[in-house]
Write an enzyme that holds these catalytic residues in place. Structure first.
Site, PDB file in Angstrom:
ATOM      1  N   TRP A 102      67.149  25.408  37.877  1.00 20.22           N
ATOM      2  CA  TRP A 102      68.496  24.931  38.219  1.00 20.22           C
ATOM      3  C   TRP A 102      69.193  25.880  39.171  1.00 20.22           C
ATOM      4  O   TRP A 102      69.913  25.446  40.063  1.00 20.22           O
ATOM      5  CB  TRP A 102      69.320  24.657  36.965  1.00 20.22           C
ATOM      6  CG  TRP A 102      68.809  23.461  36.215  1.00 20.22           C
ATOM      7  CD1 TRP A 102      68.360  23.434  34.932  1.00 20.22           C
ATOM      8  CD2 TRP A 102      68.664  22.112  36.700  1.00 20.22           C
ATOM      9  NE1 TRP A 102      67.948  22.165  34.597  1.00 20.22           N
ATOM     10  CE2 TRP A 102      68.125  21.339  35.661  1.00 20.22           C
ATOM     11  CE3 TRP A 102      68.936  21.486  37.922  1.00 20.22           C
ATOM     12  CZ2 TRP A 102      67.850  19.973  35.786  1.00 20.22           C
ATOM     13  CZ3 TRP A 102      68.663  20.118  38.055  1.00 20.22           C
ATOM     14  CH2 TRP A 102      68.134  19.381  36.992  1.00 20.22           C
ATOM     15  N   ASP A 172      77.168  27.436  36.435  1.00 20.80           N
ATOM     16  CA  ASP A 172      76.698  26.115  36.030  1.00 20.80           C
ATOM     17  C   ASP A 172      76.427  26.195  34.532  1.00 20.80           C
ATOM     18  O   ASP A 172      75.476  26.840  34.102  1.00 20.80           O
ATOM     19  CB  ASP A 172      75.416  25.764  36.801  1.00 20.80           C
ATOM     20  CG  ASP A 172      74.790  24.445  36.350  1.00 20.80           C
ATOM     21  OD1 ASP A 172      75.322  23.817  35.412  1.00 20.80           O
ATOM     22  OD2 ASP A 172      73.771  24.049  36.950  1.00 20.80           O
ATOM     23  N   LYS A 196      74.567  16.721  28.530  1.00 21.46           N
ATOM     24  CA  LYS A 196      73.762  17.590  27.677  1.00 21.46           C
ATOM     25  C   LYS A 196      74.496  17.822  26.356  1.00 21.46           C
ATOM     26  O   LYS A 196      74.013  17.449  25.309  1.00 21.46           O
ATOM     27  CB  LYS A 196      73.485  18.932  28.361  1.00 21.46           C
ATOM     28  CG  LYS A 196      73.023  18.847  29.815  1.00 21.46           C
ATOM     29  CD  LYS A 196      71.651  18.242  29.966  1.00 21.46           C
ATOM     30  CE  LYS A 196      71.275  17.853  31.382  1.00 21.46           C
ATOM     31  NZ  LYS A 196      71.264  18.907  32.373  1.00 21.46           N
TER      32      LYS A 196
HETATM   33  C1  LIG Z   1      70.852  18.821  33.843  1.00 22.22           C
HETATM   34  C2  LIG Z   1      71.285  19.980  34.645  1.00 22.22           C
HETATM   35  C3  LIG Z   1      71.628  19.843  36.002  1.00 22.22           C
HETATM   36  C4  LIG Z   1      71.564  18.517  36.721  1.00 22.22           C
HETATM   37  O1  LIG Z   1      72.697  17.820  36.434  1.00 22.22           O
HETATM   38  P1  LIG Z   1      73.003  16.367  37.035  1.00 22.22           P
HETATM   39  O2  LIG Z   1      74.175  15.963  36.197  1.00 22.22           O
HETATM   40  O3  LIG Z   1      71.786  15.535  36.837  1.00 22.22           O
HETATM   41  O4  LIG Z   1      73.353  16.536  38.459  1.00 22.22           O
HETATM   42  C5  LIG Z   1      72.047  20.963  36.677  1.00 22.22           C
HETATM   43  N1  LIG Z   1      72.114  22.169  36.081  1.00 22.22           N
HETATM   44  C6  LIG Z   1      71.784  22.341  34.787  1.00 22.22           C
HETATM   45  C7  LIG Z   1      71.883  23.692  34.170  1.00 22.22           C
HETATM   46  C8  LIG Z   1      71.357  21.253  34.042  1.00 22.22           C
HETATM   47  O5  LIG Z   1      71.029  21.404  32.738  1.00 22.22           O
END
Ligand SMILES: *Cc1c(COP(=O)(O)O)cnc(C)c1O
Length: 365
Positions: A102, A172, A196
């Site tokens: 990520w 993030d 999530k």
């Molecule tokens: C799932 C995830 C993403 C992707 O997110 P989207 O909502 O599909 O754009 C990005 N960063 C992390 C840490 C994730 O777990």
């Protein structure tokens, strides 16, 4: 009806009481005679739902005054572009800490808008640890420092909040937000997709310090300009109304469970149970299951492991499915097994998984 134990990394399991309430309110939300999906986002009912969800989120995380909470769309990958567009201002470079899939995605996207400087990378460890803060080579001229607080695919998580001085820290937090108390004041900006640990896909949450607003590049789409979104109470354009409603119910559920302190305790207990099973497997039983993640960097949310004999992975997953333990397949990039155990996964689900692992090991060990 049979509900499974759902170990999906995302979209992920939601608390059953939330789903039940949503079902009960599907046709008629609190006497309105309509579903939340059918309401004008500017009408009195949805305005109340929005205000309630925002207030509960702020209260759970104890978001300080001086920070905006924005309910947006576009996901975390969208934010990978939206954050640099909004925060670069006159600066040209961004510091990144590369801890896995990520953070790599974040860097690739930011490179369209800025010079990407890798301040530290865990590539040499095969992304099994978080680089120690002392090893980071930060650029004092960077627009911000970007980290991924929990690498959902690799299963590594920060056990500390890095001090990066006066340069804003951006995180993030898609896969560990609301899993434990958080000192928001240590960050310039936090973002995450809801699917999530919060609610349905479609809602993206941004927490941004007010002094970082107003720097957007002219190319920034208006609907993704944080200042515009903030000034319009996240209603510049139609927000993801139903996802916000469900997120609000999840926030209420977390409060009812005892808030983030209780969440942290439960998440620690679940993770310890699973990692203990992996460690015991390695020590006592010849190690049918192995995890490669460094102990102090083990994710409490996404527990990644492999079967020592890769040929046993498929039968292990098939047996899990048959027992109602589903979506355990590791991400295609790393393979193996991944058990995502977010807030909504009950302890009983992890206990069932650990019992199945022991059973499988007895049969194949
Ligand atoms: C799932 C995830 C993403 C992707 O997110 P989207 O909502 O599909 O754009 C990005 N960063 C992390 C840490 C994730 O777990």
């Amino acid at each position: 009806m049979t509900r499974v134990y759902n170990f999906s990394a995302g979209p992920a399991a939601l608390p059953e009481p939330v789903l039940r309430q949503a079902a009960a309110e599907m046709l008629d939300w609190q006497g309105s005679g309509m579903s939340v999906m059918e309401m004008s986002h500017r009408g009195p009912q949805f305005t109340a739902i929005m205000a309630d969800a925002l207030a509960r989120f702020r209260a759970l995380l104890d978001v300080p005054a001086g920070y905006e909470v924005l309910f947006m769309q576009g996901g975390a990958l969208g934010e990978n572009a939206v954050v640099p567009m909004n925060l670069l201002g006159q600066r040209s470079s961004i510091d990144f800490v590369d801890t896995g899939e990520w953070s790599k995605k974040s860097m690739q996207e930011a490179a369209k808008y800025a010079r990407v400087h890798v301040a530290a990378s865990a590539a040499d460890s095969g992304y099994t640890r978080i680089p120690a803060r002392e090893t980071w080579q930060l650029d004092p001229e960077a627009a911000y420092v970007h980290i991924c607080s929990n690498e959902t695919i690799g299963g590594v998580e920060y056990g500390f909040t890095p001090d990066v001085g006066t340069v804003p820290l951006v995180a993030d937090m898609s896969s560990n937000i609301l899993s434990q108390p958080l000192d928001v004041s240590k960050y310039g900006l936090i973002y995450g997709g809801a699917q999530k640990n919060i609610g349905p896909a479609g809602l993206t949450i941004v927490i941004v310090r007010q002094d970082l607003l107003g720097r957007a590049l002219p190319i920034t789409p208006t609907a993704f300009n944080y200042r515009v979104v903030a000034d319009n109470g996240s209603m510049y354009n139609t927000p993801p109304t139903y996802a916000i409603y469900i997120a609000g119910l999840v926030f209420k559920w977390i409060e009812d469970q005892g808030g983030l302190v209780a969440m942290a305790r439960r998440n620690a207990e679940k993770a310890a149970l699973l990692y203990d099973a992996l460690d015991r497997s390695a020590l006592e039983r010849g190690g049918l299951f192995v995890t490669h993640v460094a102990r102090e960097c083990r994710s409490r949310m996404n527990v990644t492991f492999h079967l020592r004999d890769e040929a046993l992975t498929a039968p292990f997953l098939a047996g899990a499915d048959a027992r109602g333990l589903v979506q355990l397949k590791g991400h295609r990039v790393v393979g193996g097994v991944r058990a995502s155990i977010y807030n909504a996964m009950p302890l009983a689900g992890v206990q069932a998984l650990v019992a199945y692992m022991a059973e499988f090991e007895a049969a194949h060990g």
